[in-house]
Each structure stands twice: as C-alpha cells, then as structure tokens.
Design an enzyme around this catalytic site. Sequence first.
Site, PDB file in Angstrom:
ATOM      1  N   TRP A 351       0.812  -1.216   0.000  1.00  0.00           N
ATOM      2  CA  TRP A 351       0.000   0.000   0.000  1.00  0.00           C
ATOM      3  C   TRP A 351       0.849   1.272   0.000  1.00  0.00           C
ATOM      4  O   TRP A 351       0.639   2.181  -0.803  1.00  0.00           O
ATOM      5  CB  TRP A 351      -0.923  -0.032   1.212  1.00  0.00           C
ATOM      6  CG  TRP A 351      -1.796   1.182   1.355  1.00  0.00           C
ATOM      7  CD1 TRP A 351      -1.633   2.212   2.232  1.00  0.00           C
ATOM      8  CD2 TRP A 351      -2.966   1.493   0.597  1.00  0.00           C
ATOM      9  NE1 TRP A 351      -2.632   3.140   2.068  1.00  0.00           N
ATOM     10  CE2 TRP A 351      -3.476   2.722   1.066  1.00  0.00           C
ATOM     11  CE3 TRP A 351      -3.641   0.842  -0.446  1.00  0.00           C
ATOM     12  CZ2 TRP A 351      -4.614   3.323   0.546  1.00  0.00           C
ATOM     13  CZ3 TRP A 351      -4.782   1.438  -0.970  1.00  0.00           C
ATOM     14  CH2 TRP A 351      -5.259   2.663  -0.475  1.00  0.00           C
ATOM     15  N   GLU A 392      -0.484  -1.441  -5.954  1.00  0.00           N
ATOM     16  CA  GLU A 392      -1.834  -1.026  -5.580  1.00  0.00           C
ATOM     17  C   GLU A 392      -2.059   0.444  -5.964  1.00  0.00           C
ATOM     18  O   GLU A 392      -1.837   1.322  -5.153  1.00  0.00           O
ATOM     19  CB  GLU A 392      -2.024  -1.233  -4.075  1.00  0.00           C
ATOM     20  CG  GLU A 392      -1.799  -2.662  -3.634  1.00  0.00           C
ATOM     21  CD  GLU A 392      -1.964  -2.873  -2.132  1.00  0.00           C
ATOM     22  OE1 GLU A 392      -2.629  -2.050  -1.460  1.00  0.00           O
ATOM     23  OE2 GLU A 392      -1.419  -3.862  -1.625  1.00  0.00           O
ATOM     24  N   TYR A 393      -2.548   0.752  -7.229  1.00  0.00           N
ATOM     25  CA  TYR A 393      -3.025  -0.198  -8.220  1.00  0.00           C
ATOM     26  C   TYR A 393      -2.627   0.298  -9.599  1.00  0.00           C
ATOM     27  O   TYR A 393      -2.630   1.509  -9.855  1.00  0.00           O
ATOM     28  CB  TYR A 393      -4.548  -0.316  -8.172  1.00  0.00           C
ATOM     29  CG  TYR A 393      -5.049  -0.714  -6.818  1.00  0.00           C
ATOM     30  CD1 TYR A 393      -5.094  -2.065  -6.446  1.00  0.00           C
ATOM     31  CD2 TYR A 393      -5.419   0.247  -5.896  1.00  0.00           C
ATOM     32  CE1 TYR A 393      -5.553  -2.426  -5.188  1.00  0.00           C
ATOM     33  CE2 TYR A 393      -5.863  -0.111  -4.641  1.00  0.00           C
ATOM     34  CZ  TYR A 393      -5.926  -1.447  -4.291  1.00  0.00           C
ATOM     35  OH  TYR A 393      -6.344  -1.804  -3.042  1.00  0.00           O
ATOM     36  N   TYR A 460     -10.323  -8.878   0.536  1.00  0.00           N
ATOM     37  CA  TYR A 460     -10.560  -8.380   1.887  1.00  0.00           C
ATOM     38  C   TYR A 460     -10.455  -6.865   1.835  1.00  0.00           C
ATOM     39  O   TYR A 460     -10.144  -6.286   0.782  1.00  0.00           O
ATOM     40  CB  TYR A 460      -9.567  -8.970   2.891  1.00  0.00           C
ATOM     41  CG  TYR A 460      -8.137  -9.072   2.410  1.00  0.00           C
ATOM     42  CD1 TYR A 460      -7.353  -7.928   2.251  1.00  0.00           C
ATOM     43  CD2 TYR A 460      -7.563 -10.292   2.092  1.00  0.00           C
ATOM     44  CE1 TYR A 460      -6.052  -7.996   1.805  1.00  0.00           C
ATOM     45  CE2 TYR A 460      -6.254 -10.376   1.636  1.00  0.00           C
ATOM     46  CZ  TYR A 460      -5.507  -9.238   1.497  1.00  0.00           C
ATOM     47  OH  TYR A 460      -4.214  -9.317   1.049  1.00  0.00           O
TER      48      TYR A 460
END
Length: 618
Positions: A351, A392-393, A460
Amino acid sequence: MSTTTPLRTRFRTRAAAGLTALIVPLAAMVGLASPAQAAASATASYTKVSDWGTGFEGKWTVKNTGTTTLSTWTVEWDFPAGTSVTSAWDADVTNSGNHWTAKNKSWGGNLAPGATVSFGFNGTGTGSPSGCKLNGGSCDGGSVPGDTPPTAPGTPSASTITDTSVKLSWTAATDDKGVKNYDVLRDGAKIATVTTTSYTDTGLSAGTDYSYSVQARDTADQTGPVSGARAVRTTGGGTDPGPGPGPGDQVKLGYFTEWGIYGRNYHVKNLDTSGSAAKITHINYSFGNVQGGKCTMGDSFAAIDKAYTADQSVDGKADTWDQPLRGNFNQLRKLKAKYPHIKVLWSFGGWTWSGGFTEAVKNPAAFADSCYKLVEDPRWADVFDGIDLDWEYPNACGLSCDTSGPAAFKNMMQAMRGKFGTNNLVTAAITADASSGGKIDATDYAGAAAYSDWYNVMTYDFFGAWAAKGPTAPHSPLTSYPGIPQAGFNSAEAIAKLKAKGVPAKKLLLGIGFYGRGWTGVTQKEPGGSATGAAAGTYESGIEDYKVLKTKCPANGTVAGTAYAHCGTDWWSYDTPATIGSKMSWAKGQGLGGAFFWEFSGDTANGELVTAINNGLK
C-alpha cells in the site's frame, strides 16, 4: 525504523476497495439507450455462465448475421422481480424497474458481417431474462421461450498425458430437449466442438500447465454453464513451477511482514513453533521498496543485520558478529532447511510503496533487471524462489493514482518473467474490485496472467471504518448480500470477473485476512448499522488481529460467508476457522489455485487460521 509507524503506514489497508465509494444505481450511470435500427440482420443470445447460489454471472452475445457492418447495438430484456444486475462489463447497462438495457461501449459498436461481441454481468436472484429485443426488434436466436439451457457437464478428468497431448473425459450434461454437442475450452478459449464426452487435445508444449473445462450446447443452440476446470501439466519440458509446488496440490501462502519483529515481536521462529510452517507451501516476505525505477531494500536491519539470540533463532543457534548474513533472511534460510518444501518470494510494493511503480514501468526491462539483481544477490540468493509484485493499483488509484495505462502491468510482468526465467516464481497481488468500471477493468490482468504463476486476489478490506459513520459491513464478504454498500465488492464477483476476462482459475488464489475491521458507537447487531467512528485497535484504530478479537469480541453472527461480532458498542467483522473452512471449500469448487493470507502475526500462537486453510484445501 520505529516499532509502530510501519504498522500504521505499511499495513495493506483498503487493499480491495480503496476509499469508500458513493453508491450509484446502474440506472443513474448512463442515460437509457434507445433502439438504433432494425434487428433483422443481427441476433442476441443469453448464457448463464455460472451460479454460486446467492448470485450468478450472465453473458449476452451479439452477432451480426447480415451483409453490412453494424455500427451500434442495444440489447433490452426483462428480469422478474427479485432478479437484477449488480455489476457489468464491456457494455453500459441501465435499468428502469425490471426492464434492463445494455448499449455498446464506444469501442465495441462496430461489428463486421459474421462478427460477434459479448458483454457480461453479475447479478442476484434466480430469474431468467425474457422479452429480449435487439435494436428494437426481436433478438432472433436468444433464449428460447419455455426451453432451459443445458446443465454443466462434469469437471473433465485427464488421462494419457504425454509431452504434447492429453485425453479428456467428462460426464454428460442434461437438457429437456437434448444435448447437441460440447465446446472444449483450454485456458478459457474454445478449441473444439465434439458430440461425445471425450476429446484428445494434441499439439501441446512439453512441461506446460493448461486448464480445461467443457460447456454443453442443446438442440436450440443454447449454451449452458461451464464445467469445473481441470489443471493439466504435460510431461517433459523444463522446470517451470506452476501453482502448488510443495506438499499437496494447492498453494497455501502467507505474508511475513518485515516490521513484525518490532512491536509485534513476531519472528520467523514463530512459523515453526506455531505449527504453521508444516502447513503452508509459500511465504511472501514483505516488503521491498520500489524507488527510482528500481527494486530496493526495505528495512535492511530487519532483513539482513539483526543479530538473533539462540532462543529467538529457528535452529536454536545464536548469530555471531562476523557471519555474512543475519536478520530475517538468515532465519528464513534456517526455516527452509528444516522445511524443504517451503518456497519464499520477496514481495515489493504494498500500500505505502506502490507509488514507485509508475516510474519503474516506464522501462520494464531495466526495472526487472534491478529486481533480479537484488533478489538474486549471492548473499541470499538461496533464500528466495522468486518475486511478488504488489502494485496497488496499476492504472488506478490507491494511496496515490497511476495513469500508466492498461498495458503497463502486463509489460511489467512480461519483463519480470523474461528476466527471472522459468526456474523462479513470478507472482502478483491484485485488486478484487469487481465494480463496473472498477480497478479490475482498468488493467489487462488476463494478458499479464500469461507471464504470472498466480495472482493473490486481495479479497478483503472491501469495507472498513474509513467510512467512519458506516454502514457496518463485513470487510471480506465471500458473496453479495441484501444491503451490501457497494455492488461488485465481494470475493465471488471478483473471481468471476477475472475468470470471465480470461484469467485461468488455477492462477487465482483467494485472499483471507487474519484480522478484523470494526466500528464503535454501533447499536445494531446485524450489518448495515450506523457508527460514530473506528473501534479501538492495538496498533491502529479500526483494525485488530484475529488472536485478539476471538476473545475480546467473539463472533455472534455470519453474513455472506464471513463472521461478525457486536459487543458493547463495537462492531467487528473477521474470518474464523469455520468461515475459512467454508471459503476453502468454495475455492476448491471454483477450481482456484489455492489461498493466501495477510498475515502470519494475526493468527493464534498455535496457528488456528493456518490450520483451517490447510485442512480446507486438502
């Protein structure tokens, strides 16, 4: 490195959904389409591709049966009450009540004589379309009134496998008017149509992985759902490591966080003492950084310098001051010596560090070369069996936004495979955003799959307390459910969409979070309640490890295949051994390559959740 900052900034937050999106009904996305021309020279036919109980995937195929080019098309149909479209791709789909309209995308309208184009959607309910119209006229060749499509054939079995061929056999489908023939699909593409329940595929490459499925066609030329997939590896060839090396047939992969050795006091040795090492096949070591167009070390002290005492070490032997490699890398080396079946990949990005990919993919070959030199550094080359890319992403927004284009990810994976070769694993963690026009649609994941051993689909973090006032919702729903805050935000629709785009099922791993996400100020037990903010967590508000939640706020309900708990004014959702078992059963039924999880330290000291994954995939 501090003991808390990495947990706050580098934990894989919002991995699937990003910031909470406004919920826009499909009917409001685009204006309703109107008939453009008579439909005498074109047909539209409907197929239900798959059905998972609480939802289904449908597909319409438009064919130009005339002698001139068709410049635009609009398909209309009615669904009975209770059946609706939740997300769509390759067409703009709108509705007015139970009447649905699909209009071609700007790039998909022109159809030469004899050409076809398809668009798909995910839906809820059990009804079938009726009253089909194409450009205002009859669909002529769509679903036959009163006639149901054939059932799915049995999953093919494989026998007589050689370097270049394989014999496939399957149990017959059934149909009220009779089955005419079967389409045989290899890696999602039709390769043959046969009238029997067996087929021998020839001309294959030695030592290569293939995926086969079958689809029946009835006497009205309606196609039924596709069968389960059968993975086949031809004999001979090189040593390309397909999914599932190690004990068992499926991948069981866990992320080990570099910074976990600090505040969490979680070390490689814990993989051994918890019993988890014996039950997994792969470890992703996270994260390396992406800077200046290159792969770089994350925390070098944790990775290669920290001196381990005898009681902290996997083999009970203390590090010495002058040994050439210490830290996590050396402990992973010792773990692999004790558990030779385990393979370790070095994961880059995540992230916080995904912003570097935008610069790196401007020169994919140079980027791949830098990564190879770092992963294969002689000091630790024996520790790693490949590389994992956690961007991401691509061509979408995460912590920052990328505009590299839909081909950038494919170009990166192609360069990585070219550099790392067939003796190393090349994998990626990817989005699970299956919303219409969402992150899956932004990138050529199907094209990149040709160069990837598998994808870790981050199923998730669909919902969480970044939407501080709710509504409360499970962060890892397996399926959709009434009242879900965002269409397309669930595992089943993500997997279905990736498969529909051409990613082989065996190259998809289902993601499990070893943590929960929660709100406070909640009075409603069931999902959908309002909140006042994020619930308190050990390291970060709104998030807590499973090992804490199982006793702090025990689960007292389930929704969409995952658990939730309401205790006091807090509301949490998380997976338990029971829900993981159900998800593993679902993954096997979908023909997936296995499962992965984020991350080891969230589990109990005896590895309850790892055990559930292992048992569920046996």
